[in-house]
Design an enzyme around this catalytic site. Structure first.
Site, PDB file in Angstrom:
ATOM      1  N   HIS A   1       0.770  -1.235   0.000  1.00 12.00           N
ATOM      2  CA  HIS A   1       0.000   0.000   0.000  1.00 12.00           C
ATOM      3  C   HIS A   1       0.808   1.297   0.000  1.00 12.00           C
ATOM      4  CE1 HIS A   1      -3.786   1.886   0.052  1.00 12.00           C
ATOM      5  NE2 HIS A   1      -4.391   1.125   0.928  1.00 12.00           N
TER       6      HIS A   1
ATOM      7  N   SER B   1     -12.430   6.258   3.282  1.00 11.99           N
ATOM      8  CA  SER B   1     -11.392   6.876   2.477  1.00 11.99           C
ATOM      9  C   SER B   1     -11.961   7.526   1.226  1.00 11.99           C
ATOM     10  CB  SER B   1     -10.342   5.834   2.073  1.00 11.99           C
ATOM     11  OG  SER B   1      -9.691   5.337   3.210  1.00 11.99           O
TER      12      SER B   1
END
Length: 655
Positions: free
Chosen positions: A370, A486
């Site tokens: 990530h 998010s």
């Protein structure tokens, strides 16, 4: 845990070009491609290269400090009682007028001297690389839909086609032929031939183009464990693929010396050779070390290098990507979720930029490390791979024969392991088993309504699902809690993600009315509350996608203070700050023709990891938790909450 991406942009990024510059929740990314020729070397050959708009993308704005403080306090309000809020409000105002003001001025000046990037890009990557816990559960898994032709879902056939399509994507990307990624709010109206011509050459602020900077790390990249802070390593000269099977590691070239793709039949032959290899499962599978905490893994890697494994580690690190061929068929969605999220720990290399996973029965998934990327770029990549493998497969079911010596072309990596390294691998596997044994995953399909009815009722589908999560938690545990969703800021140069805070005074009031007081409110009053929640949630999404969220701004100010070794202002040490950043409900939503479902682990030990997709007439959810929470009961409570919401929308009273 590390923040997770979600491709979630509902609001228009420019009011004057709403249909162009928008990332709509649950709307698939579409591409503009001229598709010149029919070369098997490329997935597309666009008139406008992928990075055509990159330099002209607008810069990610730094919000005004007073706006950030106001939004921060608004998010804090439903979490605090009156006395707690007065304390937090006083601290925030002191920050705004004192230390925060000075940091803001320095941040703005710093940003003006670095116009090539965004104020958050460097600090955000540094944050990821500096965390010391395992990366194993910090990234989502993304499941490909099955190939519509069932015979193409056989493991060897599908694996070969995916490798070939990935190579074609890589070559398209590096040749500059990949189409710019553009979001459409209403694809049926805006994705026309005429508009494609405009978008190819329009400036970015009109075209709706997205940041493409992460793509240069898509291939040949690995996160290298280092003590204190990891590093990202990229070697674009490497031409080989890393394949894992039964914990063993194999490599072979998928690009030849002239830069051309290796013939699909040869790739298939090599993969067949690996699947048929009689070598038993690795007794000391090196891959499990990548599931360890970063400092532990860094120390063990140093020992691997000292034991003479430098060359083989470099081969792993420089591979284009990792392909995992699992020797197990899947029982159901829950089994698939566990397998794609973490697997058995032995047949994975969690540090690779991305990994494609094929189960024995041909189910395909993908995970990614990530630090270098958020989910938008990976969803774009997944869409391309799915489209290419299903529309232009290069190998087909049935007997095949390739004039190639796979035994010579394929190399099985063999590492020198002493007793200390073997013991480290054993302990890593024990730690892995201990962690994943505590993770529970469940899934739900709500079939009583979806996007069609919600849009008809002029409600944001995302707002309704987020409200159902708060209602569900209230129903199960008697309170509403901190939540985080998010939001992509990829519409800006080097934009990453920001956070939407779905718990608001509106959702708290509405949740309590539905759960505790349904009889005290008329259907019309409950419908009005739903509209209030939706309106405010849409505002939050718009602020987030426009770079006006408060989370990343406050993070950047804190990062700046820490970089100067300054004592942190009490805004950051106030218990309310820790509470709001302990997100019990961490969620993300994606919808794509390529995507079956996706999921991730909770970010905190007492939280839930929630992913969902909203379709025209149903809603799908994948949920996870550790022992501190009961995910099965929560799922039932969310289902009940959705039932109540749709009942009210149909004009019926709640029983």
């Amino acid at each position: 845990m590390a923040s997770l991406l979600s491709v979630r942009c509902v609001a228009s990024l420019r009011k004057s070009v709403t249909n162009l510059r928008t990332a709509a929740l649950g709307i698939t990314t579409r591409n503009y491609s001229s598709q010149k020729g029919s070369s098997t070397e490329y997935v597309s050959q666009s008139d406008a290269p992928l990075r055509h708009h990159q330099k002209s993308l607008p810069r990610l704005p730094i919000p005004k400090l007073e706006d950030t403080v106001r939004r921060y306090l608004a998010a804090q309000r439903p979490l605090l009682d009156d006395d707690q809020f007065r304390i937090t409000e006083k601290i925030a105002q002191d920050f705004q007028n004192g230390a925060g003001k000075q940091l803001q001025e320095e941040l703005v000046a710093q940003d003006k001297n670095n116009t090539h990037t965004s104020y958050i890009s460097g600090p955000w990557i540094d944050r990821y690389l500096s965390v010391r816990y395992s990366v194993m559960l910090t990234s989502p898994f993304m499941i490909f839909n099955p190939d519509p032709e069932p015979q193409y879902n056989e493991q060897l056939v599908r694996a070969t086609n995916m490798v070939c399509s990935a190579v074609r994507f890589m070559k398209t990307l590096r040749a500059g032929f990949q189409e710019p990624e553009v979001f459409h709010l209403k694809p049926t109206k805006s994705e026309t031939d005429g508009l494609k011509g405009v978008v190819r050459w329009a400036p970015s602020f009109l075209s709706g183009s997205l940041d493409t900077s992460p793509f240069f790390r898509l291939f040949n990249t690995t996160r290298i464990p280092k003590r204190g802070r990891d590093e990202l390593f990229t070697d674009e000269k490497a031409r080989h693929l890393l394949v894992m099977s039964k914990g063993n590691m194999y490599v072979f070239d998928i690009v030849d010396g002239d830069g051309n793709s290796v013939k699909p039949a040869e790739i298939q032959s090599h993969l067949k050779y690996i699947l048929s290899d009689p070598t038993p499962a690795a007794a000391s599978p090196l891959g499990v070390l990548t599931s360890e905490s970063r400092d532990v893994w860094a120390g063990l890697r140093e020992k691997l290098i000292a034991a003479g494994n430098t060359e083989d580690l470099q081969i792993v690190d420089s591979a284009l990507f990792c392909l995992c061929l699992d020797d197990e068929s899947m029982r159901d969605q829950i089994h698939v979720s566990h397998n794609m999220l973490h697997g058995d720990g032995c047949n994975r290399w969690y540090d690779k930029s991305f990994t494609v996973i094929l189960t024995k029965d041909g189910q395909a998934g993908m995970t990614f490390e990530h630090s270098w990327v958020d989910g938008l770029a990976m969803l774009c990549f997944q869409n391309e791979i799915f489209k290419d493998t299903t529309e232009r497969p290069l190998v087909h079911p049935g007997p095949t024969a390739a004039a190639v010596d796979s035994a010579s072309a394929v190399r099985r990596l063999q590492f020198n392991l002493d007793d200390e390294l073997e013991d480290g691998i054993k302990k890593a596997k024990e730690n892995f088993d201990s962690i994943v044994s505590t993770l529970t995953i469940d899934a739900m399909e709500f079939k009583k309504g979806g996007k069609a009815l919600l849009m008809k009722s002029k409600l944001s589908p995302d707002a309704v699902v987020q409200l159902a999560f708060q209602m569900g938690f209230l129903r199960q545990y008697g309170q509403t809690v901190a939540a985080c969703e998010s939001c992509s800021t990829a519409g800006f140069r080097h934009g990453r993600i920001d956070s939407i805070r779905p718990l608001t005074m509106q959702t708290q009031r509405c949740s309590r009315a539905f759960v505790f007081q349904p009889g005290r409110h008329s259907v019309e009053q409950l419908q009005a509350m739903l509209r209030e929640c939706s309106t405010y949630h849409r505002q939050l999404i718009k602020e987030g996608t426009m770079g006006q969220g408060f989370d990343r701004h406050l993070f950047a100010l804190r990062y700046l203070a820490e970089s100067k070794s300054e004592a942190l202002h009490s805004l950051y040490t106030d218990p309310s700050n820790a509470a709001i950043n302990h997100a019990i409900l961490e969620s993300s939503s994606l919808t794509s023709p390529a995507l079956d479902f996706f999921g991730f682990a909770p970010y905190v030990p007492d939280g839930f990891g929630l992913t969902y997709s909203v379709f025209d007439d149903w809603i799908g959810c994948n949920m996870s938790s550790y022992p501190a929470r009961n995910v099965h009961e929560f799922l039932q409570c969310v289902h009940k909450s959705l039932e109540d919401i749709f009942t009210v929308l149909e004009g019926k009273t709640l029983s």
